[in-house]
Write a protein that holds these residues in place. Structure first.
Motif, PDB file in Angstrom:
ATOM      1  N   ALA A  69      21.174  39.680 -26.328  1.00  0.00           N
ATOM      2  CA  ALA A  69      21.253  39.238 -27.713  1.00  0.00           C
ATOM      3  C   ALA A  69      19.966  39.539 -28.475  1.00  0.00           C
ATOM      4  O   ALA A  69      19.999  39.918 -29.650  1.00  0.00           O
ATOM      5  CB  ALA A  69      21.580  37.745 -27.773  1.00  0.00           C
ATOM      6  N   GLN A  70      18.806  39.378 -27.804  1.00  0.00           N
ATOM      7  CA  GLN A  70      17.524  39.605 -28.466  1.00  0.00           C
ATOM      8  C   GLN A  70      17.059  41.055 -28.363  1.00  0.00           C
ATOM      9  O   GLN A  70      16.565  41.632 -29.326  1.00  0.00           O
ATOM     10  CB  GLN A  70      16.461  38.666 -27.865  1.00  0.00           C
ATOM     11  CG  GLN A  70      16.710  37.199 -28.140  1.00  0.00           C
ATOM     12  CD  GLN A  70      16.672  36.867 -29.616  1.00  0.00           C
ATOM     13  OE1 GLN A  70      15.858  37.408 -30.369  1.00  0.00           O
ATOM     14  NE2 GLN A  70      17.558  35.980 -30.044  1.00  0.00           N
ATOM     15  N   ASP A  71      17.222  41.654 -27.185  1.00  0.00           N
ATOM     16  CA  ASP A  71      16.655  42.985 -26.949  1.00  0.00           C
ATOM     17  C   ASP A  71      17.491  44.111 -27.548  1.00  0.00           C
ATOM     18  O   ASP A  71      16.950  45.178 -27.874  1.00  0.00           O
ATOM     19  CB  ASP A  71      16.495  43.225 -25.445  1.00  0.00           C
ATOM     20  CG  ASP A  71      15.510  42.249 -24.815  1.00  0.00           C
ATOM     21  OD1 ASP A  71      14.658  41.725 -25.550  1.00  0.00           O
ATOM     22  OD2 ASP A  71      15.598  42.015 -23.594  1.00  0.00           O
ATOM     23  N   ILE A  72      18.799  43.916 -27.666  1.00  0.00           N
ATOM     24  CA  ILE A  72      19.660  44.987 -28.158  1.00  0.00           C
ATOM     25  C   ILE A  72      20.415  44.573 -29.419  1.00  0.00           C
ATOM     26  O   ILE A  72      20.283  45.181 -30.483  1.00  0.00           O
ATOM     27  CB  ILE A  72      20.676  45.422 -27.078  1.00  0.00           C
ATOM     28  CG1 ILE A  72      19.949  45.849 -25.803  1.00  0.00           C
ATOM     29  CG2 ILE A  72      21.554  46.554 -27.600  1.00  0.00           C
ATOM     30  CD1 ILE A  72      19.102  47.083 -25.949  1.00  0.00           C
ATOM     31  N   PHE A  73      21.214  43.497 -29.310  1.00  0.00           N
ATOM     32  CA  PHE A  73      22.110  43.148 -30.406  1.00  0.00           C
ATOM     33  C   PHE A  73      21.367  42.800 -31.690  1.00  0.00           C
ATOM     34  O   PHE A  73      21.875  43.051 -32.787  1.00  0.00           O
ATOM     35  CB  PHE A  73      23.008  41.973 -30.015  1.00  0.00           C
ATOM     36  CG  PHE A  73      23.806  42.207 -28.762  1.00  0.00           C
ATOM     37  CD1 PHE A  73      24.132  43.491 -28.344  1.00  0.00           C
ATOM     38  CD2 PHE A  73      24.239  41.131 -28.001  1.00  0.00           C
ATOM     39  CE1 PHE A  73      24.852  43.701 -27.194  1.00  0.00           C
ATOM     40  CE2 PHE A  73      24.964  41.335 -26.846  1.00  0.00           C
ATOM     41  CZ  PHE A  73      25.271  42.623 -26.432  1.00  0.00           C
ATOM     42  N   ALA A  74      20.173  42.227 -31.569  1.00  0.00           N
ATOM     43  CA  ALA A  74      19.478  41.700 -32.745  1.00  0.00           C
ATOM     44  C   ALA A  74      19.184  42.766 -33.787  1.00  0.00           C
ATOM     45  O   ALA A  74      19.210  42.494 -34.993  1.00  0.00           O
ATOM     46  CB  ALA A  74      18.185  41.008 -32.307  1.00  0.00           C
ATOM     47  N   TRP A  75      18.869  43.992 -33.355  1.00  0.00           N
ATOM     48  CA  TRP A  75      18.516  45.020 -34.327  1.00  0.00           C
ATOM     49  C   TRP A  75      19.674  45.953 -34.680  1.00  0.00           C
ATOM     50  O   TRP A  75      19.515  46.824 -35.549  1.00  0.00           O
ATOM     51  CB  TRP A  75      17.319  45.829 -33.832  1.00  0.00           C
ATOM     52  CG  TRP A  75      17.501  46.529 -32.510  1.00  0.00           C
ATOM     53  CD1 TRP A  75      17.170  46.051 -31.286  1.00  0.00           C
ATOM     54  CD2 TRP A  75      18.056  47.832 -32.291  1.00  0.00           C
ATOM     55  NE1 TRP A  75      17.473  46.961 -30.307  1.00  0.00           N
ATOM     56  CE2 TRP A  75      18.025  48.069 -30.904  1.00  0.00           C
ATOM     57  CE3 TRP A  75      18.576  48.817 -33.131  1.00  0.00           C
ATOM     58  CZ2 TRP A  75      18.502  49.247 -30.336  1.00  0.00           C
ATOM     59  CZ3 TRP A  75      19.043  50.005 -32.564  1.00  0.00           C
ATOM     60  CH2 TRP A  75      19.008  50.208 -31.176  1.00  0.00           C
ATOM     61  N   VAL A  76      20.847  45.801 -34.053  1.00  0.00           N
ATOM     62  CA  VAL A  76      22.009  46.648 -34.382  1.00  0.00           C
ATOM     63  C   VAL A  76      22.838  45.913 -35.427  1.00  0.00           C
ATOM     64  O   VAL A  76      23.816  45.234 -35.117  1.00  0.00           O
ATOM     65  CB  VAL A  76      22.843  46.969 -33.134  1.00  0.00           C
ATOM     66  CG1 VAL A  76      23.964  47.940 -33.490  1.00  0.00           C
ATOM     67  CG2 VAL A  76      21.960  47.565 -32.044  1.00  0.00           C
ATOM     68  N   ALA A  99       9.634  49.508 -27.523  1.00  0.00           N
ATOM     69  CA  ALA A  99       8.380  49.283 -26.789  1.00  0.00           C
ATOM     70  C   ALA A  99       8.643  48.358 -25.598  1.00  0.00           C
ATOM     71  O   ALA A  99       8.096  48.563 -24.504  1.00  0.00           O
ATOM     72  CB  ALA A  99       7.336  48.677 -27.728  1.00  0.00           C
ATOM     73  N   HIS A 100       9.505  47.371 -25.799  1.00  0.00           N
ATOM     74  CA  HIS A 100       9.868  46.475 -24.702  1.00  0.00           C
ATOM     75  C   HIS A 100      10.632  47.231 -23.621  1.00  0.00           C
ATOM     76  O   HIS A 100      10.396  47.030 -22.419  1.00  0.00           O
ATOM     77  CB  HIS A 100      10.708  45.315 -25.248  1.00  0.00           C
ATOM     78  CG  HIS A 100      11.195  44.367 -24.204  1.00  0.00           C
ATOM     79  ND1 HIS A 100      10.350  43.696 -23.347  1.00  0.00           N
ATOM     80  CD2 HIS A 100      12.458  43.995 -23.854  1.00  0.00           C
ATOM     81  CE1 HIS A 100      11.053  42.933 -22.540  1.00  0.00           C
ATOM     82  NE2 HIS A 100      12.339  43.106 -22.813  1.00  0.00           N
ATOM     83  N   LEU A 101      11.542  48.132 -24.015  1.00  0.00           N
ATOM     84  CA  LEU A 101      12.293  48.923 -23.040  1.00  0.00           C
ATOM     85  C   LEU A 101      11.370  49.871 -22.285  1.00  0.00           C
ATOM     86  O   LEU A 101      11.542  50.106 -21.082  1.00  0.00           O
ATOM     87  CB  LEU A 101      13.410  49.700 -23.733  1.00  0.00           C
ATOM     88  CG  LEU A 101      14.482  48.872 -24.439  1.00  0.00           C
ATOM     89  CD1 LEU A 101      15.542  49.782 -25.032  1.00  0.00           C
ATOM     90  CD2 LEU A 101      15.120  47.869 -23.498  1.00  0.00           C
TER      91      LEU A 101
END
Length: 560
Positions: free
Chosen positions: A363-370, A406-408
């Motif tokens: 939810a935070q690492d992927i969905f949040a910015w899509v 950057a996190h990935l």
């Protein structure tokens, strides 16, 4: 151990398809063939035989037209060279269904079979006795166009059983209806007693007389039959187009039946799915209505045309999902189902299984910015030896894309990968690479393994499990899936306003899907005539109105 970057993409791929599928929440039960009067799609009337079905039934399947009319339709719409094969496949299906009954369809069943039949699991445990295990109740209600012939059929069937000498016939009455059933001469603690009854133009079959009595009691008492269910009626009103079949599932009770439990874990939960199946000259259209959605409708947009990222999906893609605002879709699913819902619990388990091993918060690492348009695709790998995933998302202002990648990168570094800049189709692509040593004929060579690559552009973000996959996404737009006549036909049967598509090219993705979901092999064998002709499956979510969430699916059966 699976590498971190590649696992990330598989996680994202499964998560996006999981979210999109659960947003529509479809079980897509399929009937394979279809008469000239059915060219409009089917019949508009509501089922009649559901009046015999108790309201607490876990799953109900109704066929609303005579099977012979379906075959006539199939012969009409298929190519002339395929008509003989279609006829053979339908006969094989009929024979397999009746194989254990000793009946001959054309001689004994076809002459009296009418325009409707319903099969239901009416009770989780019809005798409610702990000493003989779980005994589900099964009921079949068949419309008879010739009641006299259907009575003669029953007499013949029971006479055969009597001659066999393994059971005795028992005659009984219940609420003015005559019941007939077979009682084994050497009964066991869990013996099923094949029972039947005739009510007007309808013939009822059950695996025990108690199931018949329950059905007759529901028919005559107000509020006990499926037709009295507000959820079922709300679903029927939302599925008002012509149809040839209906499927109804009560999720809490269905979950208990599949788990072989005597009672549902969440008896107070009222969540059901109703599916309406209609005919098209090119295939089948299934519309689903999910009731019992607990949250108010979310503000997901109604798209009137394919999203912008579809132009980057290669025509070779065997499986694709596209839509707008993945973040809002996730929130809608999280809040739209009751916490006790089997669907919600299944969703949470699957997401946890995907993200926990990777240390991710999807939810935070992927969905949040899509938050804009997005497309996910499955592409054939090098020499079709494996499959690759690619994901394209619209890049909106003020979304934390740089921070997310950057996190990935940090996750990849923790697994021993380096972030390297490489040229792909005149673009500077960042890839996760690792050098490995290979010894061949006593000569050691170094090989660079690429486990993922991404490209951050001003308008969009592209990342994939391989450089080859990313290169395919950057191909000229004339080779895109959106320009394919096959894809345009596949979405033509879907509603113009929707929340995005899931598209499956069945021949191209069958191997991958069967590996991921082994139960598909069983489904294929059970519905062989369908899968022999299936070319593609396309789904579109239509969002939510009041407490009903709707989805449409189109099965292209290869009729061009």
């Amino acid at each position: 151990m699976t590498s971190q970057p590649r696992s990330l993409f598989v996680t994202l791929a499964l998560a996006v398809f999981l979210l999109f599928s659960l947003a529509g929440l479809g079980f897509y039960w399929i009937l394979a063939h279809s008469s000239l009067p059915l060219l409009a799609g089917g019949v508009e009337r509501a089922p009649i035989t559901t009046a015999f079905i108790p309201k607490q039934s876990s799953v109900v399947l109704s066929l609303l037209v005579n099977p012979d009319r379906l075959e006539s339709f199939a012969q009409l719409v298929v190519d002339p060279q395929r008509r003989r094969r279609t006829h053979r496949e339908i006969r094989e299906l009929e024979q397999s269904l009746l194989a254990k009954t000793g009946l001959e369809y054309e001689r004994e069943v076809q002459p009296w079979l009418g325009e409707e039949m319903t099969l239901a699991v009416t009770d989780l445990d019809y005798d409610h006795q702990a000493n003989n295990g779980i005994q589900p109740g099964y009921l079949l209600v068949v419309h008879s166009k010739d009641p006299q012939l259907s009575r003669e059929f029953l007499q013949l069937a029971y006479a055969r059983a009597s001659i066999a000498g393994t059971s005795d016939l028992v005659y009984d009455t219940y609420q003015g209806v005559n019941l007939t059933y077979q009682r084994p001469r050497q009964p066991t603690s869990n013996s099923n007693l094949l029972a039947s009854a005739v009510v007007g133009d309808y013939v009822l079959f059950a695996n025990h007389p108690r199931v018949l009595r329950q059905s007759l009691a529901s028919l005559q008492a107000p509020g006990l039959k499926l037709d009295d269910s507000p959820a079922f009626q709300a679903a029927l009103q939302s599925l008002d187009s012509p149809r040839i079949a209906l499927l109804y599932a009560n999720f809490p009770v269905l979950s208990a039946w599949l788990s072989q439990q005597a009672k549902p874990e969440t008896p107070a939960l009222d969540q059901t799915l109703t599916l309406s199946l209609a005919l098209r000259a090119q295939g089948l259209v299934a519309k689903t209505a999910l009731t019992g959605v607990t949250a108010p409708p979310q503000a997901l947009p109604a798209l009137t045309q394919p999203v912008s990222t579809l132009s980057l999906i290669p025509n070779r893609s065997g499986l694709m999902a596209s839509g707008h605002n993945l973040q809002a879709l996730w929130q809608q699913i999280q809040t739209g189902l009751a916490p006790q819902s089997p669907l919600q619990q299944t969703l949470e388990r699957l997401v946890d299984n995907l993200q926990n091993p990777l240390g991710l918060d999807l939810a935070q690492d992927i969905f949040a910015w899509v938050q804009g348009d997005y497309s996910l695709m499955l592409l054939p790998g090098q020499k079709n030896a494996r499959f690759d995933w690619a994901f394209v998302a619209e890049r909106l202002a003020n979304t934390p894309v740089e921070e997310a990648f950057a996190h990935l990168d940090n996750l990849a570094h923790e697994q021993g990968y380096e972030t390297t800049t490489l040229p792909v189709r005149e673009q500077s692509v960042r890839a996760w690479t690792k050098l490995t040593a290979n010894a061949i004929n006593q000569v050691t060579t170094l090989e660079a393994q690429v486990r993922g690559a991404y490209l951050l552009q001003d308008e969009r973000v592209i990342f994939a499990t391989s450089l080859e996959a990313l290169s395919q996404v950057l191909q000229p737009e004339k080779e895109a899936l959106i320009n394919s006549e096959t894809f345009l036909k596949a979405i033509s049967a879907l509603p113009t306003e929707n929340q995005g598509y899931v598209y499956i090219d069945w021949p191209a993705s069958e191997t991958f899907l069967a590996k991921q979901f082994p139960f598909l092999r069983v489904v294929e064998l059970s519905l062989k005539p369908l899968f022999n002709n299936l070319r593609s499956l396309t789904l579109a979510s239509e969002g939510q109105t009041e407490n009903v969430r709707k989805t449409t699916a189109y099965f292209n059966l290869g009729v061009q």
